[in-house]
Scaffold this active site. Structure first.
Site, PDB file in Angstrom:
ATOM      1  N   HIS A   1       0.812  -1.220   0.000  1.00  0.00           N
ATOM      2  CA  HIS A   1       0.000   0.000   0.000  1.00  0.00           C
ATOM      3  C   HIS A   1       0.846   1.270   0.000  1.00  0.00           C
ATOM      4  CE1 HIS A   1      -4.083  -1.731   0.806  1.00  0.00           C
ATOM      5  NE2 HIS A   1      -3.330  -2.773   1.073  1.00  0.00           N
TER       6      HIS A   1
ATOM      7  N   ASP B   1       3.485   9.423  -0.707  1.00  0.00           N
ATOM      8  CA  ASP B   1       2.274   8.695  -0.339  1.00  0.00           C
ATOM      9  C   ASP B   1       2.081   7.553  -1.328  1.00  0.00           C
ATOM     10  OD1 ASP B   1      -0.040   8.279   1.146  1.00  0.00           O
ATOM     11  OD2 ASP B   1      -0.684  10.358   1.008  1.00  0.00           O
TER      12      ASP B   1
HETATM   13  P1  ADQ Z   1      -2.968   5.972   4.875  1.00  0.00           P
HETATM   14  O1  ADQ Z   1      -1.614   6.522   5.042  1.00  0.00           O
HETATM   15  O2  ADQ Z   1      -3.736   5.781   6.113  1.00  0.00           O
HETATM   16  O3  ADQ Z   1      -2.975   4.576   4.083  1.00  0.00           O
HETATM   17  P2  ADQ Z   1      -4.824   7.548   3.037  1.00  0.00           P
HETATM   18  O4  ADQ Z   1      -4.805   6.978   1.694  1.00  0.00           O
HETATM   19  O5  ADQ Z   1      -4.690   9.018   3.083  1.00  0.00           O
HETATM   20  O6  ADQ Z   1      -3.644   7.059   3.929  1.00  0.00           O
HETATM   21  O7  ADQ Z   1      -6.176   7.128   3.740  1.00  0.00           O
HETATM   22  C1  ADQ Z   1      -6.560   7.683   4.945  1.00  0.00           C
HETATM   23  C2  ADQ Z   1      -8.023   7.379   5.236  1.00  0.00           C
HETATM   24  O8  ADQ Z   1      -8.320   7.885   6.537  1.00  0.00           O
HETATM   25  C3  ADQ Z   1      -8.977   8.052   4.282  1.00  0.00           C
HETATM   26  O9  ADQ Z   1     -10.023   7.175   4.009  1.00  0.00           O
HETATM   27  C4  ADQ Z   1      -9.492   9.282   5.048  1.00  0.00           C
HETATM   28  O10 ADQ Z   1     -10.813   9.628   4.777  1.00  0.00           O
HETATM   29  C5  ADQ Z   1      -9.372   8.845   6.469  1.00  0.00           C
HETATM   30  N1  ADQ Z   1      -8.989   9.984   7.316  1.00  0.00           N
HETATM   31  C6  ADQ Z   1      -7.866  10.697   7.245  1.00  0.00           C
HETATM   32  N2  ADQ Z   1      -7.878  11.668   8.162  1.00  0.00           N
HETATM   33  C7  ADQ Z   1      -9.044  11.564   8.828  1.00  0.00           C
HETATM   34  C8  ADQ Z   1      -9.647  12.265   9.902  1.00  0.00           C
HETATM   35  N3  ADQ Z   1      -9.062  13.268  10.512  1.00  0.00           N
HETATM   36  N4  ADQ Z   1     -10.838  11.851  10.300  1.00  0.00           N
HETATM   37  C9  ADQ Z   1     -11.440  10.814   9.730  1.00  0.00           C
HETATM   38  N5  ADQ Z   1     -10.933  10.123   8.731  1.00  0.00           N
HETATM   39  C10 ADQ Z   1      -9.749  10.487   8.288  1.00  0.00           C
HETATM   40  C11 ADQ Z   1      -2.088   3.719   3.327  1.00  0.00           C
HETATM   41  C12 ADQ Z   1      -1.070   4.432   2.430  1.00  0.00           C
HETATM   42  C13 ADQ Z   1      -1.783   5.317   1.421  1.00  0.00           C
HETATM   43  C14 ADQ Z   1      -2.793   4.493   0.615  1.00  0.00           C
HETATM   44  C15 ADQ Z   1      -3.702   3.702   1.545  1.00  0.00           C
HETATM   45  C16 ADQ Z   1      -4.585   2.731   0.768  1.00  0.00           C
HETATM   46  O11 ADQ Z   1      -0.178   5.203   3.219  1.00  0.00           O
HETATM   47  O12 ADQ Z   1      -0.835   5.912   0.557  1.00  0.00           O
HETATM   48  O13 ADQ Z   1      -3.580   5.370  -0.158  1.00  0.00           O
HETATM   49  O14 ADQ Z   1      -2.938   2.934   2.462  1.00  0.00           O
HETATM   50  O15 ADQ Z   1      -3.839   1.870  -0.019  1.00  0.00           O
END
Ligand code: ADQ
Length: 607
Positions: free
Chosen positions: A167, A375
């Site tokens: 991921h 990311d």
């Molecule tokens: P993450 O680093 O966790 O995941 P991301 O893709 O940004 O990153 O997903 C975060 C999730 O958390 C999103 O669904 C978002 O809506 C939710 N979120 C973020 N901040 C929030 C908040 N304050 N309150 C509620 N919800 C919040 C890892 C990798 C990423 C990759 C994903 C999926 O680091 O690059 O996109 O896996 O493969």
């Protein structure tokens, strides 16, 4: 119908949380859980992972909850002892792998104890998978916490179909080299039948790492581990759009929140940022760029607001606490120095918010500002776009997020360049309606189309394909000759051409190429073969000329072929000849084509 599925990830879609009286179960809302559910429902199968809590493992009421998860949700908990859980998760996974894989080698911390915990945790996961595995199951391992698991499983279940999805990004080979225990990790991954990455860029960097660490060549879509092919793919993850659009259409809380915000921010443009508070997400960089924007554009004064949502994460790790301090300082500085009694330029929310609220904010925001320094994908970018069916709103997206590879209609930024980032935000706010709508509608349709379900099905289809290629790959290998047949042919022949491969043929593959030096018995054998007048012996290798000289220079009467045929040295020659056009010409001159299979300037010269 494809095989039964076993999903393995660090965390289950259910989380166990200690409360006063015992434990509570929380459901994880993420896209991964949404994607896996229909796949598990359709194919049947289990989800194996950690429950997120390692306290009081022996308590009866705790066990009862976990038993319930297994019965009702097919979620099977891997129990990690507290010290293993800490060393594995907060240690090697998040203080060693996470910074290196996100190009932050300066944040790397490594302790061999944490590594041992990582190995141990992967081993505990393996036992859990082996216990549940049935023949023809498809095993899907997720992410950087479990990079040793594919090979560990391969050792125990040699015929199993094993897929792995990363991921997070895969770093450039320069950076990968600083990673302690890099060889073990690559070997761990190569146990899979399918290795999938978020982007082609990450996939290429993985191939470069194989080459630099093991000297292992690969094709764009495949690498061979002995006779077993490992399929390589770029497969960008999507979201489950309905989880957002349904709330947008009919959820009352979302509608009420939205109406409240519209009233509160009326007359002002809203910029939105949603991140876990992680140093890879570029929160301080964004705040500095925002301060720059406010200082440089007097028109925006009192007319814009940035809502920054930052969910606390990994707070046990020092770096994350430092980040929090830095962000708090910047928030105070921006509001203190640039705000007015009627205007708070930055609204900072340092907690997780409900999906209903999040959707309302996506709908509200004129611009969504994704500023990751690095990311894997970034789902926020896709969620925002899913919430813009009317084509309003602008996505400003870091070119270092995996999402940038497939969201070219966004306005792309280099988040390290505060001045230009500020200029792009200004442009986003001023974009004319037609261009804004064109960009957003294209993005919206693509996010709906390339959703997480499609991603999940594609992964499993590729995994099955990879497993069936395994058989074909072996079938297409030349038939193995039996020793008796070789001996008979050798004895009968009046002239013999012996072309010998080296690594993996005369000596076993070694972990590092320089460790595969020929033992005396091999050198004696080569000398004996080459001194026989009816024999023409050629040693052909991918190794360099210098390497072959060093190891085989003493074997008289043998041809050496280096770099897979790019350079050639006849038995009596003192120097090497490269395969170039002027020598290629000599091929025709010499070509009695006695041994047509051998290409190169000396093809006809042999014997
Ligand atoms: P993450 O680093 O966790 O995941 P991301 O893709 O940004 O990153 O997903 C975060 C999730 O958390 C999103 O669904 C978002 O809506 C939710 N979120 C973020 N901040 C929030 C908040 N304050 N309150 C509620 N919800 C919040 C890892 C990798 C990423 C990759 C994903 C999926 O680091 O690059 O996109 O896996 O493969």
């Amino acid at each position: 119908m494809i095989g039964r599925l076993i999903v393995v990830s660090n965390r289950l879609p259910l989380t166990l949380r200690k409360v006063d009286e015992g434990w509570a179960t929380e459901r994880s809302p993420g896209g991964l859980a949404s994607a896996m559910k229909p796949l598990l429902r359709r194919n049947g199968g289990d989800w194996i992972g950690w429950a997120g809590d390692s306290a009081e493992l022996d308590r009866e009421d705790r066990r009862a909850i976990l038993h319930d998860w297994a019965q009702k949700d097919h979620c099977f908990t891997v129990e990690l002892p507290p010290d293993v859980a800490t060393g594995f998760y907060e240690g090697y996974a998040n203080q060693t792998l996470w910074p290196v894989f996100h190009n932050f080698p300066s944040q790397l911390k490594f302790e061999s104890k944490a590594w041992e915990a990582y190995v141990e945790a992967n081993r505990i996961f393996r036992e859990a998978v082996v216990e549940r595995y049935k023949p023809n199951d498809l095993i899907w391992v997720h992410d950087y916490h479990l990079m040793l698991l594919p090979q560990m499983l391969r050792d125990k279940l040699p015929d199993a179909a094993i897929g792995f999805f990363l991921h997070i990004p895969f770093p450039s080979s320069e950076i990968f080299l600083v990673l302690p225990r890099r060889e073990e990790l690559l070997e761990g991954l190569l146990g899979a039948d399918l290795l999938a990455f978020q982007t082609h860029g990450h996939l290429q960097q993985f191939r470069a790492a194989l080459l630099r660490v093991f000297g292992m060549e690969s094709k764009i879509e495949q690498v061979a581990v002995g006779s077993r092919p490992v399929r390589l793919e770029a497969l960008p993850i999507g979201i489950a759009p309905e989880e957002y659009t349904d709330l947008l259409k009919s959820d009352k809380t979302t509608a009420a929140q939205y109406a409240e915000w519209v009233a509160r921010y009326s007359g002002r443009k809203v910029l939105l940022a949603v991140d876990r508070l992680d140093y890879t997400k570029g929160v301080p960089e964004r705040l500095r760029a925002y301060a720059h924007l406010l200082r440089s554009s007097s028109e925006l004064k009192e007319n814009v607001v940035l809502i920054q949502i930052a969910v606390p994460t990994r707070e046990g790790i020092d770096t994350y606490q430092d980040l929090r301090t830095e962000v708090n300082r910047l928030v105070g500085e921006i509001n203190g120095k640039l705000g007015t009694p009627e205007w708070t330029p930055l609204v900072y929310i340092n907690r997780s918010i409900e999906r209903t609220e999040l959707v309302g904010l996506y709908k509200l925001a004129d611009v969504c500002w994704v500023g990751s320094l690095r990311d894997g994908m970034n789902l926020v970018a896709k969620e925002y776009v899913a919430c813009k069916p009317e084509g309003d709103g602008v996505l400003v997206l870091s070119e270092f997020a995996g999402a940038a590879a497939e969201m070219g209609e966004a306005l792309l930024i280099n988040p390290f360049d505060e001045e230009r980032t500020a200029a792009t935000i200004e442009r986003a706010l001023a974009l004319d309606e037609q261009e804004r709508c064109q960009r957003m509608t294209t993005l919206h349709n693509r996010v709906l189309r390339n959703n997480v379900f499609r991603w999940g099905y594609r992964f499993l289809a590729l995994l099955q394909e990879a497993v069936s290629e395994r058989g074909r790959y072996i079938d297409t290998q030349p038939q193995r000759l039996r020793p008796g047949e070789i001996r008979d042919a050798y004895t009968r022949a009046s002239r013999r051409l012996l072309i010998l491969d080296y690594d993996g043929t005369l000596v076993p593959f070694a972990k590092r190429p320089q460790q595969a030096a020929p033992p005396p018995v091999v050198l004696d054998l080569l000398s004996a073969l080459a001194s026989e007048p009816r024999n023409c012996v050629a040693l052909m290798s991918g190794r360099s000329a210098e390497n072959l000289d060093r190891w085989f220079g003493t074997v008289r009467g043998m041809w050496l072929v280096a770099e897979h045929g790019a350079e050639l040295k006849p038995p009596s020659a003192a120097t090497w000849e490269p395969l170039r056009s002027q020598v290629a010409h000599r091929l025709e001159v010499y070509s009695g084509a006695n041994f047509g299979a051998l290409h190169g300037p000396h093809a006809g010269k042999f014997c």
